[in-house]
Design an enzyme around this catalytic site. Structure first.
Site, PDB file in Angstrom:
ATOM      1  N   GLY A  31       0.813  -1.210   0.000  1.00  0.00           N
ATOM      2  CA  GLY A  31       0.000   0.000   0.000  1.00  0.00           C
ATOM      3  C   GLY A  31       0.848   1.263   0.000  1.00  0.00           C
ATOM      4  O   GLY A  31       2.032   1.226  -0.322  1.00  0.00           O
ATOM      5  N   ASN A  32       0.192   2.388   0.358  1.00  0.00           N
ATOM      6  CA  ASN A  32       0.819   3.704   0.286  1.00  0.00           C
ATOM      7  C   ASN A  32       1.379   3.893  -1.133  1.00  0.00           C
ATOM      8  O   ASN A  32       2.560   4.169  -1.326  1.00  0.00           O
ATOM      9  CB  ASN A  32       1.925   3.835   1.352  1.00  0.00           C
ATOM     10  CG  ASN A  32       2.313   5.290   1.557  1.00  0.00           C
ATOM     11  OD1 ASN A  32       3.471   5.621   1.649  1.00  0.00           O
ATOM     12  ND2 ASN A  32       1.338   6.169   1.617  1.00  0.00           N
ATOM     13  N   HIS A  37       4.207   1.863  -8.112  1.00  0.00           N
ATOM     14  CA  HIS A  37       3.258   0.743  -8.023  1.00  0.00           C
ATOM     15  C   HIS A  37       2.307   0.753  -9.223  1.00  0.00           C
ATOM     16  O   HIS A  37       1.972  -0.292  -9.774  1.00  0.00           O
ATOM     17  CB  HIS A  37       2.411   0.843  -6.750  1.00  0.00           C
ATOM     18  CG  HIS A  37       3.201   0.795  -5.481  1.00  0.00           C
ATOM     19  ND1 HIS A  37       3.443   1.904  -4.712  1.00  0.00           N
ATOM     20  CD2 HIS A  37       3.790  -0.240  -4.850  1.00  0.00           C
ATOM     21  CE1 HIS A  37       4.143   1.557  -3.649  1.00  0.00           C
ATOM     22  NE2 HIS A  37       4.377   0.260  -3.710  1.00  0.00           N
ATOM     23  N   GLN A 149      11.976  -3.027  -9.925  1.00  0.00           N
ATOM     24  CA  GLN A 149      13.436  -3.234  -9.897  1.00  0.00           C
ATOM     25  C   GLN A 149      14.108  -2.370  -8.840  1.00  0.00           C
ATOM     26  O   GLN A 149      15.296  -2.517  -8.588  1.00  0.00           O
ATOM     27  CB  GLN A 149      14.035  -2.921 -11.272  1.00  0.00           C
ATOM     28  CG  GLN A 149      13.706  -3.989 -12.305  1.00  0.00           C
ATOM     29  CD  GLN A 149      14.203  -3.655 -13.681  1.00  0.00           C
ATOM     30  OE1 GLN A 149      14.613  -2.520 -13.953  1.00  0.00           O
ATOM     31  NE2 GLN A 149      14.134  -4.605 -14.587  1.00  0.00           N
ATOM     32  N   ALA A 177      10.586   3.754 -11.123  1.00  0.00           N
ATOM     33  CA  ALA A 177       9.935   5.032 -11.447  1.00  0.00           C
ATOM     34  C   ALA A 177      10.666   6.117 -10.657  1.00  0.00           C
ATOM     35  O   ALA A 177      10.927   5.944  -9.456  1.00  0.00           O
ATOM     36  CB  ALA A 177       8.462   4.989 -11.050  1.00  0.00           C
TER      37      ALA A 177
END
Ligand code: PAF
Length: 282
Positions: A31-32, A37, A149, A177
């Site tokens: 989460g968060n 994600h 990664q 990212a």
């Protein structure tokens, strides 16, 4: 998007997809959620018919002095982001649902590659990760699972475990990212003060400087020394700065593809990053 909190209701939600032999892509998270994600979800959507995301803050992968209690739990905002990204089913079980009341006496332990890098300072962490991911793989039964990664060592551990335990699952690694200034996106970035946030991108800058040094004939030892010096000068407390092969074997020279790994603290916040440096024969 459906949200399920029990194994039973998740199975019921996935039954039609399983019956129709649709491929299931799985993105396990705590989460968060941030863009990192969501990139995993987008990749899963490209490759699979149905996307399942789990949100579970897994207690057994946190050490006694780590931030389990304070780990940000933002289920409502996460659900919205996932629905917008096109996730089909969110699995958000409780600790009770995942571990029950009885003592847990089984663990999945991946050897050797968990003794290096983060494994050295986070005893038991990867056993906790491998154990919960094994449970989640059994529960979700995906065709493909997606991991970032950024946690390169975690990805290597999951790949090894998937092979060793013969899970019929493809494990896909998705590139890191980054914010515009290069900082790798992480839930932990939220702990940084404004000043620390300005310093944090120095990790990526130092990594790319080291890559440049390697590509212009610096020795590996010199490039690592330069990387350490640049982080220390910027105010980081270094946990490790290392180079290993992509599957985490030791390397002594830049004569193959290598990955540069950094874990360093700014105040109380521990940040990790890595960079794959491709070797081309001259
Ligand atoms: O990377 C994470 O968020 C966690 O380690 C994972 C893979 C969801 C297991 O709890």
């Amino acid at each position: 998007m459906k949200t399920e909190t029990t194994v039973q209701s998740l199975n019921a939600a996935l039954a039609p997809a399983r019956l129709a032999r649709k491929t299931i892509g799985f993105v396990p998270t705590m989460g968060n959620l941030h863009q990192g994600h969501l990139n995993l979800v987008l990749e899963a959507k490209k490759l699979c018919d149905i996307v399942v995301v789990s949100i579970f803050v897994n207690p057994i992968q946190f050490g006694p002095n780590e931030d389990f209690d304070n780990y940000p739990r933002t289920l409502e905002a996460d659900s919205q982001l996932l629905a917008e990204a096109g996730c089909d089913v969110l699995f958000a079980p409780s600790v009770q649902q995942m571990y029950g009341d009885q003592p847990r006496r089984t663990a999945v332990v991946v050897g050797e590659i968990t003794d290096v890098l983060c494994g050295r300072s986070r005893a038991g962490h990867f056993d906790g990760v491998a154990t919960v991911v094994t449970k989640l793989f059994h529960i979700v039964q995906p065709d493909t699972a997606f991991f970032g990664q950024k946690d390169w060592q975690q990805l290597a551990v999951i790949r090894q475990m998937t092979r060793d335990l013969s899970f019929p699952i493809d494990v896909v690694g998705v590139p890191i990212a980054r914010a515009e200034d290069g900082l790798a996106l992480s839930s932990r970035n939220g702990y940084l003060t404004d000043l620390q946030r300005k310093v944090a991108p120095k990790i990526y800058q130092s990594l790319t400087d080291a890559e440049h040094a390697l590509q212009t004939q610096s020795s590996l030892a010199d490039a690592l020394t330069q990387l350490r010096a640049s982080l220390t000068k910027a105010g980081f407390e270094i946990d490790y700065v290392e180079a290993l092969s992509p599957d985490l074997a030791p390397v002594t020279a830049f004569d193959q593809d290598i990955v540069l790994f950094v874990a360093a603290k700014l105040g109380e916040t521990r940040l990790i990053d890595n960079l794959l440096v491709k070797y081309t024969e001259h």
